[in-house]
Motif scaffolding. Structure first.
Motif, short mmCIF file in Angstrom:
data_model
loop_
_atom_site.label_atom_id
_atom_site.label_comp_id
_atom_site.label_asym_id
_atom_site.label_seq_id
_atom_site.Cartn_x
_atom_site.Cartn_y
_atom_site.Cartn_z
N THR A 1 0.75 -1.26 0.10
CA THR A 1 -0.19 -0.02 -0.13
C THR A 1 1.08 1.38 -0.13
N LEU A 2 1.68 1.14 0.68
CA LEU A 2 2.58 2.39 0.81
C LEU A 2 3.50 2.74 -0.54
N ALA A 3 3.73 1.91 -1.29
CA ALA A 3 4.32 2.00 -2.50
C ALA A 3 3.48 2.75 -3.44
N VAL A 4 2.10 2.58 -3.31
CA VAL A 4 1.32 3.56 -4.05
C VAL A 4 1.27 4.77 -3.67
N PHE A 5 1.41 4.93 -2.11
CA PHE A 5 1.35 6.32 -1.54
C PHE A 5 2.61 7.08 -2.22
N TRP A 6 3.78 6.48 -2.03
CA TRP A 6 5.02 7.11 -2.75
C TRP A 6 4.83 7.76 -4.20
N PHE A 7 4.22 6.60 -4.95
CA PHE A 7 4.04 6.98 -6.29
C PHE A 7 3.11 8.27 -6.34
N MET A 8 1.97 8.09 -5.54
CA MET A 8 0.93 9.07 -5.59
C MET A 8 1.62 10.53 -5.45
N SER A 9 2.70 10.43 -4.24
CA SER A 9 3.07 11.92 -4.09
C SER A 9 3.97 12.43 -5.40
N LEU A 10 4.18 11.46 -6.35
CA LEU A 10 4.97 12.00 -7.43
C LEU A 10 4.25 12.46 -8.60
N CYS A 11 3.00 12.06 -8.32
CA CYS A 11 2.08 12.71 -9.53
C CYS A 11 0.95 13.49 -9.02
N TYR A 12 1.20 14.26 -7.70
CA TYR A 12 0.38 15.10 -7.34
C TYR A 12 -1.13 14.43 -6.70
#
Length: 343
Positions: free
Chosen positions: A43-54
């Protein structure tokens, strides 16, 4: 009227508590910790990616990976860990009943252990997310057919494979009792993901249940033929698991628990000989396997002081029971009162 366990004789209670009860508590503690860890990594891997795409709600993984992650890819290793794992042998657990104390005090599943697993998941999710991101950001990855490995499906598949392999390997690192079933389940669960990528890549886009876009067609030929993809996945897994491996090595070497010492003596020491058990290799068998003549049960130095006192024999303090003494005292009092009334 009802109980979780039923046994015919009380002599079975010792093994039920010291062996099976201890195993059960250890399995439940490890199973819960690893279950939380698996979902934190994913789940947190998705969170890190979301922080890169606003935080625009873009899916990092393909939708099939999201569906099959807890269902197929990582479920069986944790189930095997929580069902069949044994940290030490049953004979060793019976020989050292002091190991049961950690279960009484609840030291195998504490808040400290839980948060350490969460920190592991936090760190590993960052590793499997940012290492592929930096590799993809350099834009050096090109497939054998001159296709650039720069799509979201390529990046998401790389992160998903690194996360799944890390999660299954992590469960394997926390497993104490490796059997043939354990090997097949842990390795097979990771290979099932690769098999799914191969099958999924050849499903036509117009008949694909998960997506109608032509984003995953020939994905296996684009990714698996590239050295950059393979090295990125392997390097991410190694970097993700290195802290846990070093921590386990340091703790077992410099700050071992009682069970770690027992396990070391069982594997590399003479505990089997002292318990009168046979080795798998005949060359290591120094004496016949007989529990009655085992040194641990015959050598006086292996017994406690209370056991040595009991071996000298038991002498009762009085041959008459307390009930008998009380009855005789009442008779004496009754006779004294009767004589006093007569006089």
């Amino acid at each position: 009227m009802s109980a979780d366990y039923a046994f015919g004789q009380f002599r079975f209670l010792t093994k039920l508590l010291l062996v099976h009860g201890r195993w059960s508590y250890q399995r439940i503690a490890d199973k819960h910790s690893n279950l939380f860890y698996n979902n934190v990594v994913w789940t947190l891997a998705v969170f890190w990616f979301m922080s890169l795409c606003y935080f625009d709600a873009t899916y990092l993984y393909d939708y099939s990976f999201i569906l099959f992650y807890n269902l197929i890819f990582i479920s069986l290793p944790v189930i095997v860990l929580g069902s069949f794992d044994q940290d030490i042998n049953a004979k060793a657990a019976l020989a050292f009943p002091q190991l049961y104390v950690r279960g009484i005090r609840g030291l195998e599943y504490t808040r400290t252990k839980f948060w350490f697993y969460m920190l592991d998941g936090l760190y590993q999710s960052a590793v499997v997310s940012f290492i592929p991101y930096f590799v993809w950001h350099i834009r050096l990855a090109v497939s054998y057919n001159s296709k650039g490995i720069d799509s979201l499906a390529d990046f998401g598949t790389t992160v998903a494979m690194a996360a799944i392999f890390s999660a299954n390997t992590y469960v394997g690192m926390n497993t104490h009792y490796w059997t043939f079933t354990t090997w097949v389940i842990i390795i097979g669960s990771s290979l099932v993901m690769i098999l799914w990528i191969v099958i999924y890549s050849f499903i036509p886009a117009n008949t694909n249940f998960f997506t109608s876009a032509n984003v995953f067609v020939d994905e296996v030929s684009v990714l698996f033929s590239n050295v950059t993809f393979l090295t990125t996945v392997v390097f991410s897994i190694m970097m993700a698991l290195a802290p846990r491996f070093l921590f386990k090595f340091f703790r077992s070497t410099h700050i071992p628990l009682d069970k770690d010492i027992v396990l070391e003596v069982w594997v590399a020491g003479d505990l089997k000989d002292r318990l009168g058990l046979r080795h798998r290799k005949e060359s290591k068998n120094k004496r016949p396997a007989d529990l009655k003549t085992a040194p641990m049960f015959c050598d006086p130095r292996a017994h406690s002081a209370s056991e040595l006192i009991m071996q000298q024999g038991y002498e009762p303090t009085s041959s008459r029971s307390p009930v008998g003494r009380d009855a005789s005292r009442n008779d004496v009092k009754r006779d004294t009162i009767t004589e006093h009334l007569r006089s």
